[in-house]
Design a protein around this motif. Structure first.
Motif, PDB file in Angstrom:
ATOM      1  N   ALA A 185       0.847  -1.203   0.000  1.00 36.15           N
ATOM      2  CA  ALA A 185       0.000   0.000   0.000  1.00 36.15           C
ATOM      3  C   ALA A 185       0.882   1.252   0.000  1.00 36.15           C
ATOM      4  N   HIS A 186       1.993   1.197   0.770  1.00 38.25           N
ATOM      5  CA  HIS A 186       2.948   2.323   0.777  1.00 38.25           C
ATOM      6  C   HIS A 186       3.551   2.527  -0.609  1.00 38.25           C
ATOM      7  N   GLN A 187       3.892   1.414  -1.255  1.00 35.42           N
ATOM      8  CA  GLN A 187       4.506   1.538  -2.586  1.00 35.42           C
ATOM      9  C   GLN A 187       3.537   2.166  -3.582  1.00 35.42           C
ATOM     10  N   GLN A 188       2.259   1.792  -3.482  1.00 36.11           N
ATOM     11  CA  GLN A 188       1.286   2.404  -4.417  1.00 36.11           C
ATOM     12  C   GLN A 188       1.144   3.900  -4.128  1.00 36.11           C
ATOM     13  N   GLN A 189       1.070   4.260  -2.844  1.00 37.74           N
ATOM     14  CA  GLN A 189       0.952   5.683  -2.494  1.00 37.74           C
ATOM     15  C   GLN A 189       2.181   6.455  -2.995  1.00 37.74           C
TER      16      GLN A 189
END
Ligand SMILES: NC(=O)c1ccc[n+]([C@@H]2O[C@H](COP(=O)([O-])OP(=O)(O)OC[C@H]3O[C@@H](n4cnc5c(N)ncnc54)[C@H](OP(=O)(O)O)[C@@H]3O)[C@@H](O)[C@H]2O)c1
Length: 317
Positions: A300-304
């Motif tokens: 989720a961090h990588q997508q953000q």
């Protein structure tokens, strides 16, 4: 309980899932069993940058392990002394301790009761977690700082983003005429939120199309804020999420008698209750872009970090 711990700033792989004791609650706090968490650009910034981590988490001297995250929806498991508004079993949501440590990337979170609101019955935990930092920012920008009124014209930049998509809906609820900027892929999304007009910022110079906004909401770096002054009418207001009104920006705003605010969102249960009541009537909805499992929180961090194109990224427990 399981929690994501950060020992060293860096990439998303620095978020390590570990076993910890449940937090103890203080008077005025509740223990929330997390059901959903939302991710914001600031989470990524703090994970990557040790100065940002110090500024936003405000750690104690010598502290070397951190739990990130501020946006929480869950069920109250324990109620601390002096808490009158909530009971065990209540479903709640809120932005915990911003600025400061929210400690939200965990199965259990100790949260000040006065920063939470009851989750509307027909709102999912994911939709509720999404509507914390981003929705509070939109609310505090438009209501607290801009005092946006019915019939006024507002230019909302990045209208498809986490903050922007709530801001469009809140501005429409207040009766404003809304112009939203975004890339072409987000045109239909921005108009579906209720925006009256849409500007493709990659194809058009917004300040050549708008010069009479009563209010501008600007969450973009660089010369963007100078250009937003051109789009604002004399005596109008600009709420900037990233830039100060100093130097050339301050002088240009002053010459047009524009009130400029560089706002920082803050935890506030009263504002959360306003958001909850708009969600309960359907006037405000969360658009969930992607929902990850708790173990996939680093994804989720990588997508953000890659640049969230529209709506909110959430994590479900
Ligand atoms: N000061 C505060 O209290 C506060 C609070 C919340 C957020 N913020 C900051 O505000 C910014 C936005 O936050 P967010 O949660 O909304 O981020 P987000 O969910 O990641 O959304 C960013 C949006 O910006 C759009 N965008 C990028 N460049 C643009 C431009 N030049 N013009 C118009 N749209 C553009 C992107 O989509 P497309 O380009 O694909 O259209 C995307 O929809 C972040 O930098 C965040 O840190 C500050």
């Amino acid at each position: 309980m399981k929690a994501f711990i950060l020992r060293q700033t860096g990439g998303a792989e620095q978020l390590k899932l570990e076993e910890l004791a449940k937090p103890a609650i203080q008077p005025g706090e509740v223990l929330v069993k997390a059901q959903a968490i939302a991710i914001n650009p600031i989470d990524v910034f703090v994970r990557k940058d040790s100065n940002a981590l110090k500024a936003f988490l405000q750690p104690a001297d010598g502290q070397d392990t951190f739990i990130l995250g501020w946006d929480l929806a869950g069920i109250i498991e324990e109620v601390g002394a002096d808490v009158k508004d909530f009971k065990k079993g209540d479903a709640v949501f809120g932005m915990v301790n911003f600025r400061g440590a929210g400690n939200v990337y965990a199965e259990y979170v100790a949260a000040p009761a006065d920063q939470l609101a009851l989750k509307p019955e027909h709102t999912s935990f994911e939709e509720a977690a999404a509507a914390c930092l981003a929705a509070l920012t939109a609310w505090q920008a438009l209501v607290t700082h801009a005092n946006l009124q019915q019939g006024q014209k507002i230019l909302i930049h990045a209208a498809a983003g986490g903050v922007g998509h709530y801001a469009v809906q809140i501005a429409k609820h207040l009766g404003a005429h809304v112009i939203g900027t975004g890339s072409a892929a987000n045109k239909d999304f921005i108009l579906s939120l209720g925006a009256d007009e849409y500007i493709d910022y990659k194809q058009q110079q917004f300040e050549q199309l708008v010069n009479d906004a009563d209010v501008v909401l600007d969450p973009i770096y660089g010369d963007h804020l100078l250009r937003s002054i051109d789009a604002t009418k004399k005596g109008g207001r600009i709420i900037s999420l990233l830039m100060d009104f100093t130097g050339a920006i301050g002088e240009k705003a002053k010459a047009k008698d524009i009130k400029g605010y560089h706002m920082g969102v803050s935890s506030n249960g009263k504002d959360m209750r306003q958001i909850a009541s708009l969600m309960a009537t359907g006037a405000l909805r969360s658009h969930i872009n992607t929902s990850y499992s708790f173990t996939d929180l680093p994804k989720a961090h990588q997508q953000q970090e890659a640049g969230n194109s529209h709506g909110k990224i959430v994590v479900k427990l």
